[in-house]
Design an enzyme around this catalytic site. Structure first.
Site, PDB file in Angstrom:
ATOM      1  N   ASP A  47      -0.126 -61.830 -34.211  1.00  0.00           N
ATOM      2  CA  ASP A  47      -1.359 -61.890 -34.989  1.00  0.00           C
ATOM      3  C   ASP A  47      -1.854 -60.483 -35.349  1.00  0.00           C
ATOM      4  O   ASP A  47      -1.533 -59.499 -34.678  1.00  0.00           O
ATOM      5  CB  ASP A  47      -2.474 -62.573 -34.183  1.00  0.00           C
ATOM      6  CG  ASP A  47      -2.308 -64.077 -34.127  1.00  0.00           C
ATOM      7  OD1 ASP A  47      -1.301 -64.598 -34.647  1.00  0.00           O
ATOM      8  OD2 ASP A  47      -3.192 -64.736 -33.550  1.00  0.00           O
ATOM      9  N   HIS A 190      -0.300 -59.935 -30.044  1.00  0.00           N
ATOM     10  CA  HIS A 190      -1.187 -59.301 -31.024  1.00  0.00           C
ATOM     11  C   HIS A 190      -0.769 -57.852 -31.276  1.00  0.00           C
ATOM     12  O   HIS A 190      -0.493 -57.103 -30.335  1.00  0.00           O
ATOM     13  CB  HIS A 190      -2.634 -59.332 -30.528  1.00  0.00           C
ATOM     14  CG  HIS A 190      -3.206 -60.713 -30.442  1.00  0.00           C
ATOM     15  ND1 HIS A 190      -2.824 -61.608 -29.467  1.00  0.00           N
ATOM     16  CD2 HIS A 190      -4.106 -61.349 -31.225  1.00  0.00           C
ATOM     17  CE1 HIS A 190      -3.488 -62.755 -29.653  1.00  0.00           C
ATOM     18  NE2 HIS A 190      -4.263 -62.611 -30.705  1.00  0.00           N
TER      19      HIS A 190
END
Length: 224
Positions: A47, A190
């Protein structure tokens, strides 16, 4: 944005995988949490990118391990770093929609959510077809799912989630995640900002230790 950070001792994430699978069966809505498969594969997703500090090094690690991933990209970063987006697809990875900004999608008014979702897809579409989105913070509402479906997008969450934060505890993330990764898992990591650079080492450690192959979300779904 992270939905569940890695616990200091790892036991939270160790039990998150089976718990998430069980809970997801009770939650209505067309949301992909994992895939039922006996193939020795899992979906690796990132992400909040792309980012110059992490994306190029991540691509090197993935190539070294023969791994594929789905990158859920933020529209503002796509606009800022189009060359990194091109590098991701050139390496055979998949792109997906993480809306325009790194923020909690559930707090965005519906008209803005629709615009941001559409704009991010518009930015990504020149690089290939976009079929998945992930709401910021991992929290969704029925109206978000309806809006996404109208744009031919399906929500993807995950069974294991962690975020590097530039802290000493980052060194324990991979070890915490490893016991929970199983066939059909969707792993959420992430990247993006300078504080997330540790995701490169986390990814390398995970891929070095796992016997499962990392694939894209679309590839995982095709194996169900």
């Amino acid at each position: 944005m992270a939905t569940t950070p890695a616990g200091p001792a790892g036991f939270v994430l160790r039990w998150r995988e089976p718990a998430t699978r069980a809970v997801s069966r009770l939650i209505p809505g067309d949301v992909l949490w994992y895939v039922d498969t006996d193939d020795p594969v899992f979906a690796l997703t990132f992400d909040d990118g792309p980012g110059p500090e992490s994306t190029p090094r991540l691509l090197e690690v993935l190539a070294r391990h023969g791994a594929k991933a789905t990158f859920f990209l933020v529209g503002e970063r796509v606009e800022a770093y189009p060359h990194l987006v091109a590098s991701i697809t050139a390496a055979g990875h998949e792109l997906a929609n993480h809306l325009m900004r790194d923020e909690r999608s559930a707090l965005i008014p519906d008209p803005q959510f629709r615009r941001d979702l559409a704009r991010t897809t518009e930015l990504l579409s020149p690089y290939g077809p976009i079929r998945w989105f992930r709401p910021g913070s991992g929290v969704f509402t029925p109206r978000m799912l309806r809006s996404a479906a109208e744009q031919n997008l399906q929500a993807v969450l995950g069974t294991l989630v962690a975020a590097n934060r530039g802290l000493p505890s980052d060194e324990r993330i991979a070890k915490s995640l490893l016991p929970g990764v199983r066939p059909g898992s969707i792993l959420v990591l992430h990247e993006g900002g300078p504080e997330r650079q540790g995701v490169v080492e986390t990814t390398d450690e995970l891929l070095s230790a796992l016997s499962l192959q990392a694939v894209t979300v679309s590839d995982l779904v095709a194996r169900s």
